[in-house]
Scaffold this motif. Structure first.
Motif, PDB file in Angstrom:
ATOM      1  N   UNK A  61       0.821  -1.206   0.000  1.00  0.00           N
ATOM      2  CA  UNK A  61       0.000   0.000   0.000  1.00  0.00           C
ATOM      3  C   UNK A  61       0.861   1.264   0.000  1.00  0.00           C
ATOM      4  N   UNK A  62       0.496   2.178  -0.857  1.00  0.00           N
ATOM      5  CA  UNK A  62       1.076   3.523  -0.850  1.00  0.00           C
ATOM      6  C   UNK A  62       0.009   4.489  -0.365  1.00  0.00           C
ATOM      7  N   UNK A  63       0.417   5.440   0.444  1.00  0.00           N
ATOM      8  CA  UNK A  63      -0.563   6.394   0.943  1.00  0.00           C
ATOM      9  C   UNK A  63       0.136   7.599   1.541  1.00  0.00           C
ATOM     10  N   UNK A  64      -0.570   8.272   2.415  1.00  0.00           N
ATOM     11  CA  UNK A  64      -0.002   9.485   3.005  1.00  0.00           C
ATOM     12  C   UNK A  64       0.945   9.106   4.138  1.00  0.00           C
ATOM     13  N   UNK A  65       2.185   9.557   4.032  1.00  0.00           N
ATOM     14  CA  UNK A  65       3.202   9.181   5.015  1.00  0.00           C
ATOM     15  C   UNK A  65       3.512  10.324   5.966  1.00  0.00           C
ATOM     16  N   UNK A  66       2.545  11.223   6.090  1.00  0.00           N
ATOM     17  CA  UNK A  66       2.715  12.358   7.013  1.00  0.00           C
ATOM     18  C   UNK A  66       3.884  13.242   6.566  1.00  0.00           C
ATOM     19  N   UNK A  67       3.984  13.372   5.236  1.00  0.00           N
ATOM     20  CA  UNK A  67       4.980  14.307   4.714  1.00  0.00           C
ATOM     21  C   UNK A  67       4.235  15.353   3.908  1.00  0.00           C
ATOM     22  N   UNK A  68       4.434  16.595   4.243  1.00  0.00           N
ATOM     23  CA  UNK A  68       3.707  17.609   3.495  1.00  0.00           C
ATOM     24  C   UNK A  68       4.275  18.984   3.717  1.00  0.00           C
ATOM     25  N   UNK A  69       3.809  19.888   2.914  1.00  0.00           N
ATOM     26  CA  UNK A  69       4.164  21.297   3.029  1.00  0.00           C
ATOM     27  C   UNK A  69       3.392  22.051   1.961  1.00  0.00           C
TER      28      UNK A  69
END
Ligand SMILES: Cc1ncc(C[n+]2csc(CCOP(=O)(O)OP(=O)(O)O)c2C)c(N)n1
Ligand SMILES: Cc1ncc(C[n+]2csc(CCOP(=O)(O)OP(=O)(O)O)c2C)c(N)n1
Ligand SMILES: [Mg+2]
Ligand SMILES: [Mg+2]
Lengths: 804, 804
Positions: free
Chosen positions: A724-732
């Motif tokens: 599974x690929x998803x949101x890895x709590x990396x953002x800006x």
């Protein structure tokens, strides 16, 4: 308005009436204490013995006498004025009060026939309270007349205002704990009085229950000068009526007279405002009355126990006498306390309430415990829903994804028709985001935003009545909607995906309410609470990390599978079909996550309906498998952006490795991934295995935190092959494609993963490398231009026509 | 107090000073717009061309001129009075303002040397804003001087008050958006002024930024009569100073003079209160001043664009001119707008701010962007922590579990010493639950509850200063603690497990802040945010379903593994060891879940320390495996109640099936279950396999939702053999053992599951049946007696002495 609603009554309550109120109050107090303490000898026909006492003493006395007092007085006024009234009990831990009052009114016996209005019934009533297999200690769904469990404090006023919307003849009497008033959600709810319309909506009468204490501390509002408190209430836009009762040496009848006068004053003022409003004679927003009721916490319980002050202190909060089984002196005090209400005057030989107790109480549906709005499911009528196919996006199967449209804007068109067709039973709520989420402008062609504060010429779409309510408080939006639903209406809450976490706890409480209510026969199902979460994690380009959080889905799916549904439509047609389904449903919380930005449109309306009905399925036009060439890999996706990336990955692979046989799957209804026994929507294992295969690698692109997919599928046979690929709590704050790259959800990473998992890394090294290069190129482009590289931004699906 | 703090200044600001403020304001506005729009030609040395404009225009202008205005004026006052000041920007979407001001003050260049105070630096400053690889659009950790990102609105005032605690010479100027003021958390934060002490704490100056609008709607507070607004502010306990600026035809210098006077007035009043407080001459709680600043949203931007009003309307919220690359007229308007600030007067040849711009600005640490408290990690000193071994529970290894103690009460003893030893750097916060959670009475032997509202003789442990703060707002507790930590101090938030969900979103935001801050070199790590979650799901017997929710752990573990730790100590000694560890740590959120009810005590202090250091481990005394007889099954548990039930299950099995070889494992640190690459605490696979075996059934009793354990372990080799029992979202008001039975976490169900999974159902049918019978018996007993059956309630571990 009917003839009878909102009458003025200027004659003060008679002594007889007040004696009836006092009898009611004593009876309700007696019954409340009975619930906390007694398992036998309910009428104290015998001297009180240890074995009459429950072994575990649970419940909250402190708030209860105040609640009973208010309830009794409201009864008199309701009877007097024939005023339809809903009671909202903020301090829901005063559950014994709600039960006692419902029993006195006969509603309890109507709802639970085995709890009769007699000695045996009373004993059962006492025994079941906070008892294994019995009823909860709070004003829960089990409590007739309740729409506010009040276990988690802070939502009473929002619930009250929600209940009052679109019910112009309803009075909602809302008791707010002075501790409860310290909570943020409650503090923010006062301004709801600027949202409701004096003519078209009902009236909320807030009663601040200033008993001075919380669990173990004084309350702030009880410890500021009265002038400050009055200013605060005026600042909230109310006209305060302050009344103090229960001073140590005061005759209760004096307390009664004083409060009755205050209540009549409040109701007369309301009547005046209402008639002015009906006559169109209101010059400006009215200052609605509200009552500040000062009374001693635990009022009428023993003054002192073991040398410590109890009545009027925090020590009265729960069980004032804790050792009544073991300690004879405590038991003596309890008996004295119970007898102080003179039960023999209140209950007859059989144990039924005597006429004097009910002398001031209303009958039938005017009984607050029998208020039809408190069992909203019975009032609910299905929405008139125009055929959403009329708003379908035209999708040409030979040019899928060729045109981009914002899906929520399309939904807005349909919602406009829902608003038009259901002019007083459907509302949209939002924290100042309905336009941002693109439901507007469409919805404002059908309606306005309801606003009863001042307006200016520059304002747009603000009006005294309107079907959209916007206020920058997620708590208030949620609370209003809950109140609206629980009293039999329908609605939608649209909010940013990340910030719906603000109401996690309110969602939890509502889901628990729904779950408990399912098991209560007389509670008819209410309309589902529908969330539209937009401005989602993948497209918060301009707001950045704080706005990027898909975790509400995880919170939602922790609640009972009986009441929670999560949908991730991936284009406008699947969104329309999903929304239609949700607006028809009852008893659930439906979470719909859908982007607002222009996005490719994939399915024809017919396909969308079929796909949504299945909840998940193969997109045959996107894959390359054939009967002879079964899929080598499954490319699955849930969510609009992940599906876009997965389709782009599929197109990259189709071109680069034509011999690779691909299956593309999309999941709209997340619960389908679970097993049948885990969720009513769970797919049978055989079907799951057929779609996801038993042994082929499944690369799954998911909208949220990837582990959620694992937790939904960990018992599936092919789980070992699921990646599974998803949101890895990396953002800006960055570009849309940079966001998916940051989280390894981009088309290139997905395509590479397929290559690797399908064991083609060696044989197709060149294709693999070209994807790595393309990704690097895309990344570099963002750094230079601040925008996405055209080969990504302008990418379109190559066209099913030329495909498989 | 130092000589200089809190000076009164009665001379009004001079024209020169105000000209300096105006220059500052124009410069900051110019720099803010530059960030939103420009990628080249920063000083407008050339006519503005399309290619100078960024391709994606992101950012929020509307709030920014007001923020710059306030900042410039504060600067003058700070310089004038040498007043140490922290700036909290509620509308954090005005990020360009924070960046602009820090650059003008030189702090930006000090923090980021590649962004010089020259033309090239300015160009980089502009370009990086909201740009891939650049900086976020909000007042994020990247912004010098910020402790409040303000992306999710509502927390500014709570942060401000938290920062002011224990820093008696600090002024915290807190700008609150009028939209932000609608949120529940903000609305509930005003009353914090009754918690802080005028002598011992700093001062918060709230500045309500009444620019009239939110994103797409007016604000409620801008649309009530001024008398109502003033009453509201008085009701909050403040003395309002209302000032309107920026009317269409008003000379800005008039606006400046008016606001400077208002600010001086506010600061002089504060100075007076402070000196009264220092002299012990305050008669009662002071009415602290606050400022209501009315100004047009988007002030100084174009009045009208394409025939629509922009300045002073909601349309100024984000990017007032949206098509400046494509639309020549828009570009012309932008250029005119930028030039209206007369950049040539503001920046010198090199591009550095001219002296007039900085004429009223303070230097060194008085610069708000350089305020040391805004980088609290640098100020933080480790706590003085007494040896927690002194508070150890005596556990005799031959009689484990023989004595029951409430673990949180034991922790309270140690916390009392922490409070004593750190009299101005450690605080405990709670929503009226510190006693309920049993940290009291112990902590009140060391300190009081700080309370500056009125008091009565009956009050206990309330005092003008004290180290415990209790207010019935989880939001305010969390916000105060965050503000306290981010300015360099330490603390603990104790709250009911279920209701910590109320602050899910605040937790998210704080975790994101910590995660971002880790990557910023100049941000020194702050103390961890420590949660003590008590009154947990298994022991909310008297409150019922609404109070039963263990899901916060799931929310917490969705955030970055770099910043989140979850601990489930299972007795007092493991709790002590865990708490000591957490209070020493920095940069994390530590979630500790521990019950308050009396419970058996299992480990000696030495064992507890060793166990907690490992984070998980075998309890050799509880199992029956030997070198020759390796375990047939692993009985694992995490959490106090699950461990109790698992140990009871082990004892049942030991007796009923002596030949079954058992291993009992306890997990304190949940992240140990993850793999090394998933979490820094992750256990290497080899070690995991050694403890949980590769092929033996593992029956796992877990405190929360069972799927969490699956999601943490799904990549482990033995995952197929893992069977988790946990909270299944079933609850009500009932007995403790009925709760575990309802959720299939009881000893009998666990023992039966071991039998089944170990393949002994046939061979040991009698034992199995006896467990079923015992369970039925236990259930029936609760229904009859309302309490737990003695064989369960009085059960004690049979004693390691007689065991393996
Ligand atoms: C949000 C929330 N936080 C904490 C609690 C725990 N709690 C239960 S009752 C109570 C005190 C309530 O005081 P008040 O509202 O004044 O009610 P009353 O005095 O009438 O009992 C608290 C803090 C809760 N129920 N909800
Ligand atoms: C809790 C929360 N809900 C919604 C939003 C979306 N939002 C961003 S800015 C804004 C309007 C803010 O208005 P105001 O506080 O008055 O700020 P200003 O007018 O100074 O821009 C909204 C609703 C948010 N940031 N936080
Ligand atoms: Mg109270
Ligand atoms: Mg505003």
């Amino acid at each position: 308005m009917t003839e009878t609603a909102w009458q003025r009554r200027t004659a003060p309550a008679s002594t007889t009436e007040l004696e009836h109120v006092d009898a009611w109050w004593r009876a309700a107090n007696y019954l409340s204490i009975g619930q906390i303490y007694l398992q036998q000898n309910p009428l104290l026909r015998e001297p009180l013995e240890a074995e009459h006492i429950k072994r575990r003493l649970l419940g909250h006395w402190g708030t209860t006498p105040g609640l009973n007092f208010v309830y009794g007085h409201l009864n008199r006024a309701i009877r007097d004025r024939a005023q339809r009234t809903l009671f909202v009990m903020g301090p829901g831990h005063g559950g014994p009060s709600g039960v006692a009052c419902a029993w006195l009114e006969g509603t309890y016996t109507e709802r639970f026939p085995d709890i009769g209005q007699d000695e045996q019934g009373m004993q059962r009533l006492f025994r079941q309270f906070s008892f294994p297999g019995g009823i909860p200690s709070h004003a829960a769904p089990e409590t007739p007349g309740s729409i506010n469990e009040g276990g988690e404090l802070g939502y009473s006023l929002a619930h009250a205002y929600g209940a009052a919307l679109d019910d112009p003849e309803l009075l909602v009497a809302c008791v707010i704990g002075d501790g409860e008033a310290e909570t943020g959600p409650l503090a923010g709810s006062w301004h709801a009085n600027k949202l409701l319309n004096p003519a078209a909506d009902g009236v909320v009468l807030p009663i601040l229950h200033l008993n001075g204490w919380k669990i173990a501390n004084p309350t702030l509002l009880a410890r500021i000068p009265e002038a400050e408190l009055v200013a605060l209430v005026r600042g909230y836009g109310h006209e305060p009526i302050v009344v103090s009762v229960g001073a140590d040496d005061e005759d209760p009848m004096v307390s009664h007279a004083r409060f009755a006068e205050a209540l009549d004053d409040a109701l007369d003022r309301i009547a005046q405002i209402k008639s002015d409003a009906a006559a169109g004679a209101l010059e400006q927003r009215p200052a609605w009355p509200m009552i500040v009721l000062r009374s001693p916490k635990g009022w009428t319980c023993p003054d002192e126990v073991d040398g410590k002050a109890i009545e009027g202190t925090w020590r009265a909060h729960q069980v004032p006498l804790a050792e009544v089984r073991e300690n004879d002196e405590h038991r003596r005090l309890l008996e004295e306390w119970l007898r102080s209400y003179r039960p023999e005057e209140l209950f007859d030989e059989r144990g039924a309430p005597r006429p004097n107790v009910l002398g001031a109480a209303p009958a039938g549906e005017l009984r607050m415990s029998a208020a039809p709005v408190a069992n909203g499911g019975e009032l609910r009528r299905a929405l008139a829903l125009a055929d959403f196919r009329a708003d379908a996006q035209q999708v040409d199967p030979s040019e899928r994804g060729a045109h981009s449209t914002g899906s929520t804007a399309v939904l807005g068109e349909w919602l406009a028709s829902v608003l038009r067709d259901n002019p007083d039973t459907f509302r949209i709520f939002g924290p100042d985001e309905t336009a941002s989420n693109r439901l507007a402008p469409a919805v404002y062609e059908a309606t306005d935003k309801q606003w009863n504060a001042e307006t200016l010429p520059v304002d747009e779409h603000l009006a005294p009545t309107g079907r959209v309510i916007e206020v920058l408080s997620e708590h208030l939006c949620q609370g209003l909607l809950e109140g609206y639903l629980l009293t039999g209406r329908h609605g939608l809450f649209n909010t940013y995906e990340a910030f719906v976490h603000i109401v996690d706890s309110m969602f939890n409480q509502h889901a628990k309410w729904l779950e408990s209510a399912r098991k209560i026969e007389w509670r008819a199902p209410v309309a589902s609470l529908n969330y539209l979460l937009s401005s989602h994690v993948w497209r918060q380009d301009h707001n950045g990390f704080s706005h990027q959080d898909p975790g509400f889905i995880d919170v939602a799916l922790n609640k009972s599978a009986d009441v929670v549904r999560v949908y991730l439509p991936f284009d406008a047609n699947t969104l329309l079909s999903t929304a239609d389904h949700c607006l028809r449903s009852t008893g659930y919380v439906n979470v719909i996550v859908a982007g607002k930005q222009p996005q490719p449109q994939w399915l024809t309306m017919e396909e969308a309906i079929e796909h949504c009905t299945r909840g998940l399925g193969i997109l045959p036009w996107a894959g390359t498998e054939t009967e002879d060439r079964p899929a080598d890999a499954v490319l699955a996706a849930a969510g609009d952006v992940p599906t876009l990336e997965m389709l782009a990955a599929a197109s990259l692979l189709r071109e680069a490795i034509p011999e690779l046989s691909l299956r593309v799957v999309n999941v709209v209804d997340l619960a389908r991934l679970q097993q049948e026994h885990q969720h009513p929507h769970g797919l049978p294992d055989a079907e799951y295995d057929r779609i996801f295969t038993l042994d082929k690698p499944v690369i799954f692109a998911y909208h949220g935190y990837p582990w959620l997919i694992h937790r939904l599928t960990y018992k599936r046979a092919g789980h070992e092959q699921l990646h599974v690929h998803g949101f890895l709590e990396r953002g800006t704050t960055t570009t849309p494609f940079d966001m998916v790259m940051l989280n390894e959800l981009d088309r290139y990473t997905l395509a590479i993963d397929v290559i690797d998992r399908a064991g083609l890394a060696e044989s197709h090294g060149a294709a693999r490398r070209s994807f790595i290069d393309a990704r690097d190129r895309a990344k570099a482009y963002t750094r230079e231009h601040g925008a996405d590289i055209p080969e990504v931004a302008d990418w379109v699906w190559p066209g099913a026509a030329s495909g498989s």
